[in-house]
Design an enzyme around this catalytic site. Structure first.
Site, PDB file in Angstrom:
ATOM      1  N   LYS A 298     -10.885  42.261  -1.477  1.00  0.00           N
ATOM      2  CA  LYS A 298      -9.529  42.794  -1.268  1.00  0.00           C
ATOM      3  C   LYS A 298      -8.518  41.723  -0.867  1.00  0.00           C
ATOM      4  O   LYS A 298      -7.338  41.839  -1.160  1.00  0.00           O
ATOM      5  CB  LYS A 298      -9.562  43.860  -0.183  1.00  0.00           C
TER       6      LYS A 298
ATOM      7  N   ASP B 170      -4.892  52.634   1.245  1.00  0.00           N
ATOM      8  CA  ASP B 170      -5.558  53.072   2.485  1.00  0.00           C
ATOM      9  C   ASP B 170      -4.644  53.942   3.359  1.00  0.00           C
ATOM     10  O   ASP B 170      -4.992  55.077   3.696  1.00  0.00           O
ATOM     11  CB  ASP B 170      -6.026  51.862   3.311  1.00  0.00           C
TER      12      ASP B 170
ATOM     13  N   TYR C  47     -18.048  59.168   5.353  1.00  0.00           N
ATOM     14  CA  TYR C  47     -18.354  60.289   4.456  1.00  0.00           C
ATOM     15  C   TYR C  47     -19.821  60.316   4.036  1.00  0.00           C
ATOM     16  O   TYR C  47     -20.218  61.117   3.202  1.00  0.00           O
ATOM     17  CB  TYR C  47     -17.438  60.309   3.222  1.00  0.00           C
TER      18      TYR C  47
ATOM     19  N   ASN D 146      -6.161  46.881  -2.881  1.00  0.00           N
ATOM     20  CA  ASN D 146      -7.352  47.586  -3.382  1.00  0.00           C
ATOM     21  C   ASN D 146      -7.106  48.309  -4.710  1.00  0.00           C
ATOM     22  O   ASN D 146      -8.005  48.952  -5.233  1.00  0.00           O
ATOM     23  CB  ASN D 146      -7.927  48.546  -2.328  1.00  0.00           C
TER      24      ASN D 146
ATOM     25  N   GLY E 167     -11.065  47.026  12.642  1.00  0.00           N
ATOM     26  CA  GLY E 167     -11.702  46.837  11.337  1.00  0.00           C
ATOM     27  C   GLY E 167     -10.679  46.944  10.214  1.00  0.00           C
ATOM     28  O   GLY E 167      -9.488  47.180  10.464  1.00  0.00           O
TER      29      GLY E 167
ATOM     30  N   ARG F 235     -14.312  47.840  19.776  1.00  0.00           N
ATOM     31  CA  ARG F 235     -15.376  47.151  20.518  1.00  0.00           C
ATOM     32  C   ARG F 235     -14.941  45.730  20.894  1.00  0.00           C
ATOM     33  O   ARG F 235     -15.039  45.322  22.041  1.00  0.00           O
ATOM     34  CB  ARG F 235     -16.647  47.118  19.656  1.00  0.00           C
TER      35      ARG F 235
ATOM     36  N   THR G 259     -12.892  46.342  -4.221  1.00  0.00           N
ATOM     37  CA  THR G 259     -13.476  46.671  -2.919  1.00  0.00           C
ATOM     38  C   THR G 259     -14.083  45.434  -2.268  1.00  0.00           C
ATOM     39  O   THR G 259     -13.932  44.310  -2.774  1.00  0.00           O
ATOM     40  CB  THR G 259     -14.472  47.857  -3.069  1.00  0.00           C
TER      41      THR G 259
ATOM     42  N   ALA H 163      -9.971  50.308  15.605  1.00  0.00           N
ATOM     43  CA  ALA H 163      -8.674  49.845  15.096  1.00  0.00           C
ATOM     44  C   ALA H 163      -8.732  48.402  14.587  1.00  0.00           C
ATOM     45  O   ALA H 163      -7.883  47.985  13.812  1.00  0.00           O
ATOM     46  CB  ALA H 163      -7.618  49.975  16.201  1.00  0.00           C
TER      47      ALA H 163
ATOM     48  N   GLY I 242     -14.599  61.756   5.830  1.00  0.00           N
ATOM     49  CA  GLY I 242     -13.777  60.801   5.089  1.00  0.00           C
ATOM     50  C   GLY I 242     -13.563  61.123   3.612  1.00  0.00           C
ATOM     51  O   GLY I 242     -12.836  60.414   2.923  1.00  0.00           O
TER      52      GLY I 242
HETATM   53  P1  NAP Z   1     -15.088  46.921   8.954  1.00  0.00           P
HETATM   54  O1  NAP Z   1     -13.870  46.187   8.545  1.00  0.00           O
HETATM   55  O2  NAP Z   1     -16.413  46.209   8.926  1.00  0.00           O
HETATM   56  O3  NAP Z   1     -14.831  47.461  10.454  1.00  0.00           O
HETATM   57  C1  NAP Z   1     -15.865  48.074  11.170  1.00  0.00           C
HETATM   58  C2  NAP Z   1     -15.297  48.639  12.470  1.00  0.00           C
HETATM   59  O4  NAP Z   1     -16.372  49.320  13.134  1.00  0.00           O
HETATM   60  C3  NAP Z   1     -14.788  47.582  13.439  1.00  0.00           C
HETATM   61  O5  NAP Z   1     -13.736  48.113  14.201  1.00  0.00           O
HETATM   62  C4  NAP Z   1     -16.030  47.339  14.304  1.00  0.00           C
HETATM   63  O6  NAP Z   1     -15.713  46.844  15.607  1.00  0.00           O
HETATM   64  C5  NAP Z   1     -16.571  48.740  14.412  1.00  0.00           C
HETATM   65  N1  NAP Z   1     -17.998  48.772  14.740  1.00  0.00           N
HETATM   66  C6  NAP Z   1     -19.013  48.441  13.916  1.00  0.00           C
HETATM   67  N2  NAP Z   1     -20.194  48.614  14.565  1.00  0.00           N
HETATM   68  C7  NAP Z   1     -19.880  49.055  15.818  1.00  0.00           C
HETATM   69  C8  NAP Z   1     -20.653  49.391  16.963  1.00  0.00           C
HETATM   70  N3  NAP Z   1     -21.995  49.321  16.951  1.00  0.00           N
HETATM   71  N4  NAP Z   1     -20.007  49.806  18.072  1.00  0.00           N
HETATM   72  C9  NAP Z   1     -18.656  49.892  18.093  1.00  0.00           C
HETATM   73  N5  NAP Z   1     -17.854  49.572  17.043  1.00  0.00           N
HETATM   74  C10 NAP Z   1     -18.477  49.152  15.915  1.00  0.00           C
HETATM   75  O7  NAP Z   1     -15.311  48.234   8.077  1.00  0.00           O
HETATM   76  P2  NAP Z   1     -14.202  49.131   7.322  1.00  0.00           P
HETATM   77  O8  NAP Z   1     -14.107  48.700   5.916  1.00  0.00           O
HETATM   78  O9  NAP Z   1     -12.974  49.161   8.159  1.00  0.00           O
HETATM   79  O10 NAP Z   1     -14.939  50.562   7.316  1.00  0.00           O
HETATM   80  C11 NAP Z   1     -15.132  51.307   8.522  1.00  0.00           C
HETATM   81  C12 NAP Z   1     -15.592  52.733   8.195  1.00  0.00           C
HETATM   82  O11 NAP Z   1     -14.555  53.429   7.525  1.00  0.00           O
HETATM   83  C13 NAP Z   1     -16.816  52.811   7.278  1.00  0.00           C
HETATM   84  O12 NAP Z   1     -17.608  53.893   7.696  1.00  0.00           O
HETATM   85  C14 NAP Z   1     -16.228  53.109   5.915  1.00  0.00           C
HETATM   86  O13 NAP Z   1     -17.131  53.800   5.065  1.00  0.00           O
HETATM   87  C15 NAP Z   1     -15.060  53.994   6.311  1.00  0.00           C
HETATM   88  N6  NAP Z   1     -13.953  54.003   5.311  1.00  0.00           N
HETATM   89  C16 NAP Z   1     -13.647  55.200   4.743  1.00  0.00           C
HETATM   90  C17 NAP Z   1     -12.624  55.274   3.823  1.00  0.00           C
HETATM   91  C18 NAP Z   1     -12.314  56.605   3.213  1.00  0.00           C
HETATM   92  O14 NAP Z   1     -11.623  56.672   2.215  1.00  0.00           O
HETATM   93  N7  NAP Z   1     -12.764  57.685   3.781  1.00  0.00           N
HETATM   94  C19 NAP Z   1     -11.890  54.130   3.472  1.00  0.00           C
HETATM   95  C20 NAP Z   1     -12.224  52.921   4.078  1.00  0.00           C
HETATM   96  C21 NAP Z   1     -13.271  52.867   5.003  1.00  0.00           C
HETATM   97  P3  NAP Z   1     -15.557  45.250  15.876  1.00  0.00           P
HETATM   98  O15 NAP Z   1     -14.150  44.913  15.464  1.00  0.00           O
HETATM   99  O16 NAP Z   1     -15.801  45.122  17.321  1.00  0.00           O
HETATM  100  O17 NAP Z   1     -16.574  44.563  15.019  1.00  0.00           O
END
Ligand code: NAP
Length: 269
Positions: A47, A83, A207, A68, A111, A134, A43, A109, A228
């Protein structure tokens, strides 16, 4: 969810967390097989390093640029990424739908998780793929990548404004939240609540908490909504299948995961 799965299948072993510093990641990974491990999940923040460290990598993980799940076999390290496939399985199980039949709007999209879902949906040739983020530069780059990866997929970018989202949501079936917004109850709403309706399915990848503001807003307006956990469950099942080459005991994993999530929710209340 992994330890109940191991018990259910009579596999003598445990799923444990190993904390590794960035500079020691590859060395640590190479030591695990000798220590008796069958495989590992990887994680944040490792990754990308995992992709470089493995001996063989599956094509989807290569496309995503991140590994992962690693399987150890005959002295070699096999890397993959759960993923996108985990997202597809969760979608199928929770809503009974296939990504290729849907018009999808993806918030966040740019992230890591959002990128994985966008690539998977483009590879599935979903009916419509609307990307929102964003930081606009990240989705512009992703769009270029998707056009090269999946010719004909035609991803669109929509600005993150109330008006633009309101208009886009009129012709969308599935809304996916892949941002971290929703983890804090004080976070602003992701989309204009009045634009959500019975025609929508909402997939919030968050989640913790289990019921986010997006889920509550969606359900109030008659949409079907999930958090999630289902994606996490199916990602776990894919890892299990990768390591052991057998079907994962999904119900044992589900009850382990739901129990752990409920206990965590209770603890933080
Ligand atoms: P990440 O790579 O840090 O990406 C974060 C995303 O959120 C980016 O698109 C970012 O936009 C956006 N963001 C953050 N703060 C924001 C704000 N204040 N306003 C608007 N956009 C904002 O994180 P990640 O690993 O992709 O994880 C994202 C979420 O998915 C987390 O909640 C994580 O727990 C969840 N997740 C769930 C699973 C599952 O199995 N259910 C798996 C993976 C992740 P910018 O690009 O503009 O920074």
């Amino acid at each position: 969810m992994m330890n109940p799965a191991l018990r259910e299948c009579g596999i003598g072993g445990r799923y444990v967390r190993v904390r590794v510093e960035a500079g020691e990641f590859e060395e640590a990974l190479r030591l695990l097989p000798a220590a008796g491990f069958t495989g590992t999940n990887v994680t944040i923040p490792h990754k990308f390093a995992a992709l470089r460290a493995v001996d063989e990598v599956d094509p989807l993980a290569l496309t995503l640029g991140a590994v992962n799940t690693v399987r150890f076999e005959n002295g070699r390290l096999w890397g993959s990424n759960s993923d996108g496939p985990g997202f597809l399985r969760a979608l199928r199980e929770s809503f009974g739908v296939e990504a290729r039949d849907l018009r999808i709007l993806l918030l966040g999209a740019g992230g890591g998780a959002g990128r994985a879902v966008a690539i998977q949906c483009a590879l599935e040739r979903c009916r419509r793929l609307v990307l929102v983020n964003r930081t606009a530069a990240k989705v512009e780059e992703l769009c270029r990548e998707l056009r090269a990866l999946a010719p004909g997929a035609e991803p669109e970018i929509v600005a993150w404004t109330g008006d633009a989202l309101r208009e886009a949501l009129g012709t969308i079936d599935l809304i996916v939240n892949a941002t971290s917004l929703g983890m804090d109850p004080a976070d602003p709403p992701l989309a204009p609540a009045e634009a959500l309706g019975r025609n929508h399915c909402v997939f919030d990848m968050v989640y913790k908490p289990l019921r986010t503001r997006l889920i509550c807003d969606a359900e109030l307006r008659g949409a079907r909504a999930i958090n999630g956990l289902s994606m996490l469950l199916h990602q776990g099942a894919i890892s299990f299948e990768t390591w052991f080459g057998r079907e994962a005991p999904l119900e044992a994993m589900r009850s382990g995961l739901e129990g752990a999530a409920a206990a965590l929710e209770e603890e933080t209340r």
